[in-house]
Design a protein around this motif. Sequence first.
Motif, PDB file in Angstrom:
ATOM      1  N   HIS A   1       0.803  -1.235   0.000  1.00  9.67           N
ATOM      2  CA  HIS A   1       0.000   0.000   0.000  1.00  9.67           C
ATOM      3  C   HIS A   1       0.835   1.284   0.000  1.00  9.67           C
ATOM      4  O   HIS A   1       0.261   2.360  -0.142  1.00  9.67           O
ATOM      5  N   ASN A   2       2.139   1.180   0.095  1.00  7.61           N
ATOM      6  CA  ASN A   2       2.996   2.349  -0.132  1.00  7.61           C
ATOM      7  C   ASN A   2       3.377   2.458  -1.602  1.00  7.61           C
ATOM      8  O   ASN A   2       3.853   3.500  -2.043  1.00  7.61           O
ATOM      9  N   ASN A   3       3.189   1.375  -2.365  1.00  8.45           N
ATOM     10  CA  ASN A   3       3.653   1.327  -3.750  1.00  8.45           C
ATOM     11  C   ASN A   3       2.579   1.003  -4.781  1.00  8.45           C
ATOM     12  O   ASN A   3       2.778   1.240  -5.960  1.00  8.45           O
ATOM     13  N   MET A   4       1.484   0.414  -4.346  1.00  8.78           N
ATOM     14  CA  MET A   4       0.430  -0.011  -5.270  1.00  8.78           C
ATOM     15  C   MET A   4      -0.897   0.619  -4.872  1.00  8.78           C
ATOM     16  O   MET A   4      -1.090   1.009  -3.729  1.00  8.78           O
TER      17      MET A   4
ATOM     18  N   ASP B   1      -3.923   8.340  -0.357  1.00  7.20           N
ATOM     19  CA  ASP B   1      -4.571   8.746  -1.612  1.00  7.20           C
ATOM     20  C   ASP B   1      -6.069   8.891  -1.341  1.00  7.20           C
ATOM     21  O   ASP B   1      -6.839   7.934  -1.442  1.00  7.20           O
ATOM     22  N   LYS B   2      -6.470  10.105  -1.010  1.00  3.56           N
ATOM     23  CA  LYS B   2      -7.850  10.360  -0.596  1.00  3.56           C
ATOM     24  C   LYS B   2      -8.860  10.005  -1.678  1.00  3.56           C
ATOM     25  O   LYS B   2      -9.931   9.464  -1.385  1.00  3.56           O
TER      26      LYS B   2
ATOM     27  N   PRO C   1     -14.170   6.074  -2.029  1.00  4.50           N
ATOM     28  CA  PRO C   1     -15.294   5.134  -2.200  1.00  4.50           C
ATOM     29  C   PRO C   1     -15.188   3.897  -1.298  1.00  4.50           C
ATOM     30  O   PRO C   1     -16.205   3.333  -0.891  1.00  4.50           O
ATOM     31  N   LEU C   2     -13.986   3.504  -0.983  1.00  7.55           N
ATOM     32  CA  LEU C   2     -13.794   2.352  -0.095  1.00  7.55           C
ATOM     33  C   LEU C   2     -14.166   2.707   1.340  1.00  7.55           C
ATOM     34  O   LEU C   2     -14.841   1.942   2.031  1.00  7.55           O
ATOM     35  N   ILE C   3     -13.739   3.874   1.772  1.00  5.78           N
ATOM     36  CA  ILE C   3     -14.048   4.342   3.123  1.00  5.78           C
ATOM     37  C   ILE C   3     -15.554   4.521   3.280  1.00  5.78           C
ATOM     38  O   ILE C   3     -16.111   4.236   4.348  1.00  5.78           O
TER      39      ILE C   3
ATOM     40  N   TYR D   1      -6.118   2.413  10.787  1.00  7.85           N
ATOM     41  CA  TYR D   1      -4.939   3.261  10.581  1.00  7.85           C
ATOM     42  C   TYR D   1      -4.909   3.790   9.137  1.00  7.85           C
ATOM     43  O   TYR D   1      -4.715   4.983   8.918  1.00  7.85           O
ATOM     44  N   ILE D   2      -5.125   2.909   8.176  1.00  5.37           N
ATOM     45  CA  ILE D   2      -5.122   3.331   6.769  1.00  5.37           C
ATOM     46  C   ILE D   2      -6.215   4.382   6.536  1.00  5.37           C
ATOM     47  O   ILE D   2      -5.965   5.408   5.899  1.00  5.37           O
TER      48      ILE D   2
END
Length: 115
Positions: free
Chosen positions: A54-57, A63-64, A69-71, A109-110
Amino acid sequence: MKFTHAGRNETTKEHTMKLPISGYVLAAVLIAAGTAPAFADGAAVYNANCAACHNNMKPKIGDKDAWAPLIKEGTPALVASTIKGKGMMPARGGKANLSDDDIKAAVEYIVSKSQ
């Protein structure tokens, strides 16, 4: 009632009753300490298990636009999809040893870093 033992201090019935009770209290504390739930540290779980991807992909942490949409689906849905796996992400993020609480803490956290 007092009991006298040759060459020893006097011991009262009250004193002899406190000793076993204190032993039970100590045992209860030790048992509780060994079974107390460990609260997951979301940042630590993320850094050790999720950051490589998740730091690279996509979706990258922070990335707001990608996370919005996921949040919006809610934390329970994000936790469930992480446990089950989604898209390129395998079940439990490929880390079978992560508990549900670990996953929830990492998801929270994410989310906190991506709103």
